[in-house]
Design an enzyme around this catalytic site. Structure first.
Site, PDB file in Angstrom:
ATOM      1  N   SER A 166       0.830  -1.248  -0.092  1.00 42.54           N
ATOM      2  CA  SER A 166      -0.026   0.060   0.074  1.00 42.54           C
ATOM      3  C   SER A 166       0.733   1.212  -0.013  1.00 42.54           C
ATOM      4  O   SER A 166       0.525   2.295  -0.386  1.00 42.54           O
ATOM      5  CB  SER A 166      -0.803  -0.115   1.081  1.00 42.54           C
ATOM      6  N   ARG A 183      21.878 -14.851   2.673  1.00 41.89           N
ATOM      7  CA  ARG A 183      21.730 -13.415   2.484  1.00 41.89           C
ATOM      8  C   ARG A 183      22.438 -13.099   1.284  1.00 41.89           C
ATOM      9  O   ARG A 183      22.083 -12.098   0.489  1.00 41.89           O
ATOM     10  CB  ARG A 183      21.735 -12.734   3.727  1.00 41.89           C
ATOM     11  N   ASN A 215      14.074   3.782   3.521  1.00 43.25           N
ATOM     12  CA  ASN A 215      12.840   2.671   4.190  1.00 43.25           C
ATOM     13  C   ASN A 215      11.975   3.549   5.062  1.00 43.25           C
ATOM     14  O   ASN A 215      12.216   4.675   5.237  1.00 43.25           O
ATOM     15  CB  ASN A 215      13.662   1.871   5.159  1.00 43.25           C
ATOM     16  N   HIS A 271       9.422   2.925   8.565  1.00 44.03           N
ATOM     17  CA  HIS A 271       9.434   1.942   9.620  1.00 44.03           C
ATOM     18  C   HIS A 271       8.317   2.449  10.285  1.00 44.03           C
ATOM     19  O   HIS A 271       8.078   3.627  10.613  1.00 44.03           O
ATOM     20  CB  HIS A 271      10.825   2.022  10.378  1.00 44.03           C
ATOM     21  N   THR A 314      21.011   2.247   6.596  1.00 45.43           N
ATOM     22  CA  THR A 314      22.444   1.960   6.918  1.00 45.43           C
ATOM     23  C   THR A 314      22.254   0.570   7.101  1.00 45.43           C
ATOM     24  O   THR A 314      21.428  -0.217   7.532  1.00 45.43           O
ATOM     25  CB  THR A 314      22.867   2.934   7.903  1.00 45.43           C
ATOM     26  N   GLU A 328      23.063  -0.957  10.080  1.00 48.25           N
ATOM     27  CA  GLU A 328      22.417  -1.221  11.438  1.00 48.25           C
ATOM     28  C   GLU A 328      21.031  -1.270  11.232  1.00 48.25           C
ATOM     29  O   GLU A 328      20.543  -0.101  10.704  1.00 48.25           O
ATOM     30  CB  GLU A 328      22.998  -0.189  12.365  1.00 48.25           C
ATOM     31  N   GLU A 362       1.468   6.734   6.989  1.00 52.53           N
ATOM     32  CA  GLU A 362       2.503   6.506   6.304  1.00 52.53           C
ATOM     33  C   GLU A 362       2.250   6.813   4.580  1.00 52.53           C
ATOM     34  O   GLU A 362       3.492   7.390   4.023  1.00 52.53           O
ATOM     35  CB  GLU A 362       2.675   5.031   6.380  1.00 52.53           C
TER      36      GLU A 362
HETATM   37  C1  GAR Z   1       4.055  -0.598   6.669  1.00 53.54           C
HETATM   38  O1  GAR Z   1       3.241  -0.614   7.852  1.00 53.54           O
HETATM   39  C2  GAR Z   1       5.668  -0.429   6.926  1.00 53.54           C
HETATM   40  O2  GAR Z   1       6.004   0.767   7.677  1.00 53.54           O
HETATM   41  C3  GAR Z   1       6.012  -1.728   7.488  1.00 53.54           C
HETATM   42  O3  GAR Z   1       5.440  -2.841   6.731  1.00 53.54           O
HETATM   43  C4  GAR Z   1       4.121  -2.203   6.441  1.00 53.54           C
HETATM   44  C5  GAR Z   1       3.931  -2.540   4.909  1.00 53.54           C
HETATM   45  O4  GAR Z   1       2.679  -2.273   4.225  1.00 53.54           O
HETATM   46  N1  GAR Z   1       7.493  -1.803   7.283  1.00 53.54           N
HETATM   47  C6  GAR Z   1       8.195  -2.489   8.136  1.00 53.54           C
HETATM   48  O5  GAR Z   1       7.967  -3.135   9.211  1.00 53.54           O
HETATM   49  C7  GAR Z   1       9.803  -2.479   7.797  1.00 53.54           C
HETATM   50  N2  GAR Z   1      10.440  -3.135   8.986  1.00 53.54           N
HETATM   51  P1  GAR Z   1       2.357  -2.077   2.925  1.00 53.54           P
HETATM   52  O6  GAR Z   1       3.008  -3.413   2.294  1.00 53.54           O
HETATM   53  O7  GAR Z   1       1.038  -1.983   2.784  1.00 53.54           O
HETATM   54  O8  GAR Z   1       3.115  -0.840   2.187  1.00 53.54           O
END
Ligand code: GAR
Length: 209
Positions: A13, A65, A107, A109, A141, A143, A174
């Protein structure tokens, strides 16, 4: 025209929000490809329907990986992107991969970093009694969830919130935050200072929702 490659693992999304904003706001950029580590990611269908190149690099097909990241980088580099956008991409990336895209890898988060790196951010925010939650866009990065912060959105945690209701409120934020931050990146409005702090040209980097 800047070239953007978006990586997803599932629903996509946030990717949709970026694709739509790019078209509606006529960014000086195009979404060159959407790539997933899962061939069954629902977001791939949306991207294909919008005429965007899609591909899957299945992490399960690789023994470690390093080899998965090498195959992923090969798929990404076919599109020569200026910017690589992780949008719900649920794989931990190797230091070598991150280095390859240093300064052009973003990214999102679902927490107000540096609080709640890792998984189950909404449950942990509720359990900690947080009154605000939110999302963070950051440069990646080596980390996990620690790179320079580009922008954040904050939403209230309501007394009756469950993990699901809070997740839905954060996700809506988001969808406003990530397109805004990606647009800044393609417009060259972001600068990472020597101390790792990101400056946005107009000084705007928070959304309070
Ligand atoms: C979102 O909430 C994003 O912030 C999270 O996964 C979801 C993806 O939703 N990301 C993480 O947790 C990364 N560590 P989406 O596929 O509908 O965009």
């Amino acid at each position: 025209m800047k070239r953007i490659v978006i990586l997803i693992s599932g629903r996509g999304s946030n990717m949709e929000a970026i694709v739509e904003a790019c078209a509606a706001q006529a960014w000086p950029a195009r979404i060159s490809a959407v790539i997933s580590n899962r061939a069954d990611a629902a977001g791939l269908d949306y991207a294909a329907a919008r005429g965007i190149a899609t591909s899957a690099v299945e992490h399960r097909a690789y023994p470690d990986r390093e080899r998965f990241d090498a195959a992923l980088a090969e798929a990404i580099d076919q599109h020569a992107p200026d910017l690589v956008v992780l949008a719900g991409f649920m794989r931990i990336l190797t230091a070598g991969f991150v280095q390859r895209y240093a300064g052009r890898l973003l990214n999102i988060h679902p927490s107000l970093l540096p609080a709640f790196t890792g998984l189950h951010t909404h449950r942990r925010a509720i359990e900690a009694g947080c009154k605000l939650a939110g999302a963070t866009v950051h440069y990646v990065t080596a980390e996990l969830d620690h790179g320079p912060i580009v922008a954040q959105a904050a939403v209230p945690v309501l007394p009756d919130d469950t993990e699901q209701t809070l997740a839905a409120r954060v996700l809506a934020s988001e969808h406003r935050l990530y397109p805004m931050a990606v647009r800044w990146a393609v417009e060259g409005a972001l600068r990472i200072e020597a101390n790792g702090v990101v400056r946005q040209r107009d000084g705007a980097a928070q959304l309070l929702l």
